[in-house]
Design a protein around this motif. Structure first.
Motif, PDB file in Angstrom:
ATOM      1  N   GLN A 164       0.841  -1.188   0.000  1.00 17.74           N
ATOM      2  CA  GLN A 164       0.000   0.000   0.000  1.00 17.74           C
ATOM      3  C   GLN A 164       0.879   1.241   0.000  1.00 17.74           C
ATOM      4  O   GLN A 164       1.913   1.299   0.677  1.00 17.74           O
ATOM      5  CB  GLN A 164      -0.911   0.006   1.227  1.00 17.74           C
ATOM      6  N   CYS A 165       0.467   2.249  -0.758  1.00 16.71           N
ATOM      7  CA  CYS A 165       1.298   3.454  -0.851  1.00 16.71           C
ATOM      8  C   CYS A 165       0.462   4.637  -1.338  1.00 16.71           C
ATOM      9  O   CYS A 165      -0.310   4.507  -2.294  1.00 16.71           O
ATOM     10  CB  CYS A 165       2.457   3.208  -1.824  1.00 16.71           C
ATOM     11  N   ASP A 166       0.616   5.763  -0.679  1.00 17.19           N
ATOM     12  CA  ASP A 166       0.117   7.038  -1.177  1.00 17.19           C
ATOM     13  C   ASP A 166       1.283   7.684  -1.922  1.00 17.19           C
ATOM     14  O   ASP A 166       2.240   8.152  -1.311  1.00 17.19           O
ATOM     15  CB  ASP A 166      -0.351   7.915  -0.014  1.00 17.19           C
ATOM     16  N   LEU A 167       1.199   7.701  -3.236  1.00 17.59           N
ATOM     17  CA  LEU A 167       2.316   8.182  -4.052  1.00 17.59           C
ATOM     18  C   LEU A 167       2.675   9.631  -3.776  1.00 17.59           C
ATOM     19  O   LEU A 167       3.797  10.057  -4.053  1.00 17.59           O
ATOM     20  CB  LEU A 167       1.978   8.030  -5.545  1.00 17.59           C
ATOM     21  N   THR A 168       1.746  10.394  -3.203  1.00 22.96           N
ATOM     22  CA  THR A 168       2.011  11.809  -2.986  1.00 22.96           C
ATOM     23  C   THR A 168       2.765  12.090  -1.692  1.00 22.96           C
ATOM     24  O   THR A 168       3.251  13.209  -1.491  1.00 22.96           O
ATOM     25  CB  THR A 168       0.701  12.619  -2.983  1.00 22.96           C
ATOM     26  N   LYS A 169       2.865  11.059  -0.789  1.00 28.36           N
ATOM     27  CA  LYS A 169       3.555  11.332   0.478  1.00 28.36           C
ATOM     28  C   LYS A 169       4.381  10.162   1.016  1.00 28.36           C
ATOM     29  O   LYS A 169       5.283  10.369   1.825  1.00 28.36           O
ATOM     30  CB  LYS A 169       2.566  11.797   1.540  1.00 28.36           C
ATOM     31  N   ASP A 170       4.103   8.923   0.608  1.00 26.83           N
ATOM     32  CA  ASP A 170       4.858   7.766   1.096  1.00 26.83           C
ATOM     33  C   ASP A 170       6.052   7.503   0.182  1.00 26.83           C
ATOM     34  O   ASP A 170       5.887   7.340  -1.030  1.00 26.83           O
ATOM     35  CB  ASP A 170       3.967   6.514   1.141  1.00 26.83           C
ATOM     36  N   ASP A 171       7.252   7.471   0.746  1.00 30.28           N
ATOM     37  CA  ASP A 171       8.468   7.286  -0.039  1.00 30.28           C
ATOM     38  C   ASP A 171       8.507   5.864  -0.612  1.00 30.28           C
ATOM     39  O   ASP A 171       8.556   4.882   0.128  1.00 30.28           O
ATOM     40  CB  ASP A 171       9.702   7.539   0.842  1.00 30.28           C
ATOM     41  N   LEU A 172       8.492   5.772  -1.925  1.00 26.48           N
ATOM     42  CA  LEU A 172       8.542   4.459  -2.576  1.00 26.48           C
ATOM     43  C   LEU A 172       9.797   3.680  -2.215  1.00 26.48           C
ATOM     44  O   LEU A 172       9.811   2.445  -2.250  1.00 26.48           O
ATOM     45  CB  LEU A 172       8.460   4.629  -4.099  1.00 26.48           C
ATOM     46  N   ARG A 173      10.863   4.393  -1.863  1.00 29.25           N
ATOM     47  CA  ARG A 173      12.137   3.733  -1.572  1.00 29.25           C
ATOM     48  C   ARG A 173      12.087   2.864  -0.319  1.00 29.25           C
ATOM     49  O   ARG A 173      13.018   2.099  -0.059  1.00 29.25           O
ATOM     50  CB  ARG A 173      13.244   4.783  -1.464  1.00 29.25           C
ATOM     51  N   GLU A 174      11.008   2.971   0.444  1.00 25.75           N
ATOM     52  CA  GLU A 174      10.837   2.076   1.580  1.00 25.75           C
ATOM     53  C   GLU A 174      10.519   0.652   1.132  1.00 25.75           C
ATOM     54  O   GLU A 174      10.683  -0.301   1.902  1.00 25.75           O
ATOM     55  CB  GLU A 174       9.728   2.599   2.491  1.00 25.75           C
ATOM     56  N   ASN A 175      10.070   0.500  -0.113  1.00 19.29           N
ATOM     57  CA  ASN A 175       9.724  -0.824  -0.638  1.00 19.29           C
ATOM     58  C   ASN A 175      10.429  -1.166  -1.943  1.00 19.29           C
ATOM     59  O   ASN A 175      10.487  -2.339  -2.320  1.00 19.29           O
ATOM     60  CB  ASN A 175       8.214  -0.918  -0.864  1.00 19.29           C
ATOM     61  N   VAL A 176      10.946  -0.153  -2.629  1.00 17.71           N
ATOM     62  CA  VAL A 176      11.555  -0.337  -3.948  1.00 17.71           C
ATOM     63  C   VAL A 176      12.960   0.252  -3.918  1.00 17.71           C
ATOM     64  O   VAL A 176      13.153   1.376  -3.436  1.00 17.71           O
ATOM     65  CB  VAL A 176      10.721   0.363  -5.046  1.00 17.71           C
ATOM     66  N   PRO A 177      13.977  -0.470  -4.419  1.00 18.77           N
ATOM     67  CA  PRO A 177      15.343   0.079  -4.409  1.00 18.77           C
ATOM     68  C   PRO A 177      15.442   1.369  -5.223  1.00 18.77           C
ATOM     69  O   PRO A 177      14.850   1.482  -6.297  1.00 18.77           O
ATOM     70  CB  PRO A 177      16.164  -1.039  -5.066  1.00 18.77           C
ATOM     71  N   GLU A 178      16.175   2.323  -4.697  1.00 13.58           N
ATOM     72  CA  GLU A 178      16.383   3.578  -5.422  1.00 13.58           C
ATOM     73  C   GLU A 178      17.086   3.292  -6.745  1.00 13.58           C
ATOM     74  O   GLU A 178      18.102   2.601  -6.792  1.00 13.58           O
ATOM     75  CB  GLU A 178      17.208   4.546  -4.585  1.00 13.58           C
ATOM     76  N   GLY A 179      16.539   3.810  -7.832  1.00 14.72           N
ATOM     77  CA  GLY A 179      17.133   3.605  -9.150  1.00 14.72           C
ATOM     78  C   GLY A 179      17.107   2.163  -9.612  1.00 14.72           C
ATOM     79  O   GLY A 179      17.892   1.777 -10.476  1.00 14.72           O
ATOM     80  N   GLY A 180      16.182   1.352  -9.074  1.00 17.20           N
ATOM     81  CA  GLY A 180      16.188  -0.072  -9.383  1.00 17.20           C
ATOM     82  C   GLY A 180      15.128  -0.541 -10.356  1.00 17.20           C
ATOM     83  O   GLY A 180      15.018  -1.737 -10.624  1.00 17.20           O
ATOM     84  N   VAL A 181      14.346   0.386 -10.916  1.00 17.01           N
ATOM     85  CA  VAL A 181      13.212   0.006 -11.765  1.00 17.01           C
ATOM     86  C   VAL A 181      13.502   0.355 -13.227  1.00 17.01           C
ATOM     87  O   VAL A 181      13.943   1.468 -13.539  1.00 17.01           O
ATOM     88  CB  VAL A 181      11.921   0.706 -11.289  1.00 17.01           C
ATOM     89  N   ASP A 182      13.246  -0.603 -14.117  1.00 17.39           N
ATOM     90  CA  ASP A 182      13.430  -0.367 -15.553  1.00 17.39           C
ATOM     91  C   ASP A 182      12.256   0.380 -16.175  1.00 17.39           C
ATOM     92  O   ASP A 182      12.433   1.272 -17.003  1.00 17.39           O
ATOM     93  CB  ASP A 182      13.595  -1.708 -16.298  1.00 17.39           C
ATOM     94  N   VAL A 183      11.044  -0.021 -15.790  1.00 21.84           N
ATOM     95  CA  VAL A 183       9.825   0.531 -16.392  1.00 21.84           C
ATOM     96  C   VAL A 183       8.796   0.792 -15.302  1.00 21.84           C
ATOM     97  O   VAL A 183       8.577  -0.043 -14.428  1.00 21.84           O
ATOM     98  CB  VAL A 183       9.222  -0.439 -17.438  1.00 21.84           C
ATOM     99  N   VAL A 184       8.160   1.960 -15.358  1.00 23.65           N
ATOM    100  CA  VAL A 184       7.031   2.285 -14.489  1.00 23.65           C
ATOM    101  C   VAL A 184       5.787   2.387 -15.363  1.00 23.65           C
ATOM    102  O   VAL A 184       5.805   3.059 -16.395  1.00 23.65           O
ATOM    103  CB  VAL A 184       7.238   3.615 -13.743  1.00 23.65           C
ATOM    104  N   THR A 185       4.724   1.698 -14.972  1.00 23.05           N
ATOM    105  CA  THR A 185       3.441   1.890 -15.650  1.00 23.05           C
ATOM    106  C   THR A 185       2.558   2.758 -14.769  1.00 23.05           C
ATOM    107  O   THR A 185       2.415   2.515 -13.569  1.00 23.05           O
ATOM    108  CB  THR A 185       2.740   0.546 -15.934  1.00 23.05           C
ATOM    109  N   LEU A 186       1.992   3.769 -15.371  1.00 25.55           N
ATOM    110  CA  LEU A 186       1.127   4.732 -14.680  1.00 25.55           C
ATOM    111  C   LEU A 186      -0.144   4.826 -15.526  1.00 25.55           C
ATOM    112  O   LEU A 186      -0.292   5.724 -16.356  1.00 25.55           O
ATOM    113  CB  LEU A 186       1.842   6.075 -14.562  1.00 25.55           C
ATOM    114  N   ILE A 187      -1.043   3.870 -15.349  1.00 22.13           N
ATOM    115  CA  ILE A 187      -2.164   3.672 -16.260  1.00 22.13           C
ATOM    116  C   ILE A 187      -3.477   3.943 -15.532  1.00 22.13           C
ATOM    117  O   ILE A 187      -3.861   3.210 -14.621  1.00 22.13           O
ATOM    118  CB  ILE A 187      -2.130   2.244 -16.840  1.00 22.13           C
ATOM    119  N   PHE A 188      -4.156   5.021 -15.927  1.00 29.62           N
ATOM    120  CA  PHE A 188      -5.406   5.442 -15.317  1.00 29.62           C
ATOM    121  C   PHE A 188      -5.271   5.556 -13.801  1.00 29.62           C
ATOM    122  O   PHE A 188      -6.069   5.015 -13.046  1.00 29.62           O
ATOM    123  CB  PHE A 188      -6.548   4.497 -15.709  1.00 29.62           C
ATOM    124  N   VAL A 189      -4.226   6.274 -13.389  1.00 31.05           N
ATOM    125  CA  VAL A 189      -3.925   6.447 -11.967  1.00 31.05           C
ATOM    126  C   VAL A 189      -3.775   7.921 -11.612  1.00 31.05           C
ATOM    127  O   VAL A 189      -4.402   8.411 -10.672  1.00 31.05           O
ATOM    128  CB  VAL A 189      -2.638   5.683 -11.582  1.00 31.05           C
TER     129      VAL A 189
END
Length: 305
Positions: A164-189
């Motif tokens: 669970q994550c609020d993209l506007t305030k919860d740091d994604l790096r708590e669950n995802v390595p910094e600079g570790g993602v090849d592709v982000v999908t942002l579809i109807f979000v």
């Protein structure tokens, strides 16, 4: 999943979840084959122009604040009502975004993907079935949606991490390595996020995207039929509306989106309107759908300098 694994066209996702604003999946079918891409927004008819120009009254500041405060609760209630039965599986994703297959340096390379706003997994599970060399981080605003993802028989912690994550305030790096993602999908979000907070969400995403990584975006476009169906008292701001269940939707112009991503340090690769028509069989009406489909990249240090 409770949903059948049938092919759906891209208009079948995150449609308005009320009877007044959405035609059911059984009542919608393509009116013309395929879809067209356009660099220009759809031109309104005189009647549509008059309808939008008459929407001058906005909801009160109190209601605006309450909708923002209750945003998570309203999406959680949406998933409580609809469980996994509302959206079709997105089997069209690899067709629309070839980067999901083409961005590897070699065929067996493992692709690391973040789906920001995963819902109940209508995108990630078709991808995991189709591509064995993929690992998916999946997050959603709604805790209930994340639980549905984890309860799916296809969910495997070795290949997927949902949180669970609020993209506007919860740091994604708590669950995802910094600079570790090849592709982000942002579809109807992003359309569900308050416009004032969209930049925060993109900056958050950018931190976990590797240099040279890609953001694949698809969402509601300016002058989409859904925008024209809102009734009086639904307008929150410019191109921003509230549905009867309290969930909100923004309708993007390509210029606004490009500026938003640029301010977050991401460069545009492609940014086009997708125009298609659907027919409401019950009413016998052919209606225009407008989406914005875009690709952005995080520049490498050499490019940014």
């Amino acid at each position: 999943m409770a949903l059948p694994k049938n092919e759906g066209f891209p208009g079948d996702i995150k449609l308005e979840p009320t009877e007044e604003e959405v035609v059911s999946k059984d009542e919608v079918s393509p009116c013309v084959p395929g879809q067209t891409k356009s660099s220009a927004a759809r031109v309104l008819t005189p009647e549509e122009r008059d309808r939008l120009s008459g929407e001058r009254a906005l909801v009160s500041d109190f209601k605006l604040m309450k909708l923002e405060k209750d945003a998570q609760k309203n999406w959680d209630l949406f998933y409580k009502r609809n469980t996994t039965n509302f959206f079709k599986d997105r089997h069209w994703t690899t067709r629309e975004f070839e980067e999901l297959k083409a961005c590897r340096e070699f065929e067996a390379q493992r692709l690391v993907l973040l789906e920001a706003g995963c819902g109940v997994g209508n995108c990630i599970f078709p991808l995991l079935e189709d591509d064995l060399n993929i690992f998916v981080y999946a997050c959603d605003f709604s805790p209930r949606a994340v639980e549905f993802v984890k309860q799916n028989p296809l969910y495997c912690p070795e290949r997927c991490c949902a949180f669970q994550c609020d993209l506007t305030k919860d740091d994604l790096r708590e669950n995802v390595p910094e600079g570790g993602v090849d592709v982000v999908t942002l579809i109807f979000v992003l359309s569900a996020v308050h416009p004032d907070k969209m930049k925060l969400a993109l900056q958050n995403i950018s931190r976990v995207l590797k240099p040279g990584g890609i953001v694949l975006f698809r969402d509601y476009g300016l002058h989409d039929h859904a925008m024209l169906r809102f009734k009086a008292g639904s307008k929150l701001g410019e191109n921003f509306y509230v549905r009867q269940d309290g969930t909100r939707s923004y309708f993007f112009s390509k210029e606004f989106l490009a500026e938003l991503f640029e301010e977050a340090g991401l460069q545009s690769i492609a940014n086009d309107y997708v125009l298609r028509e659907t027919v409401n069989k019950k009413e016998g009406l052919c209606v225009p759908r407008v989406f914005l489909q875009s690709k952005f990249t995080k520049p490498s240090q050499s490019q940014s300098s």
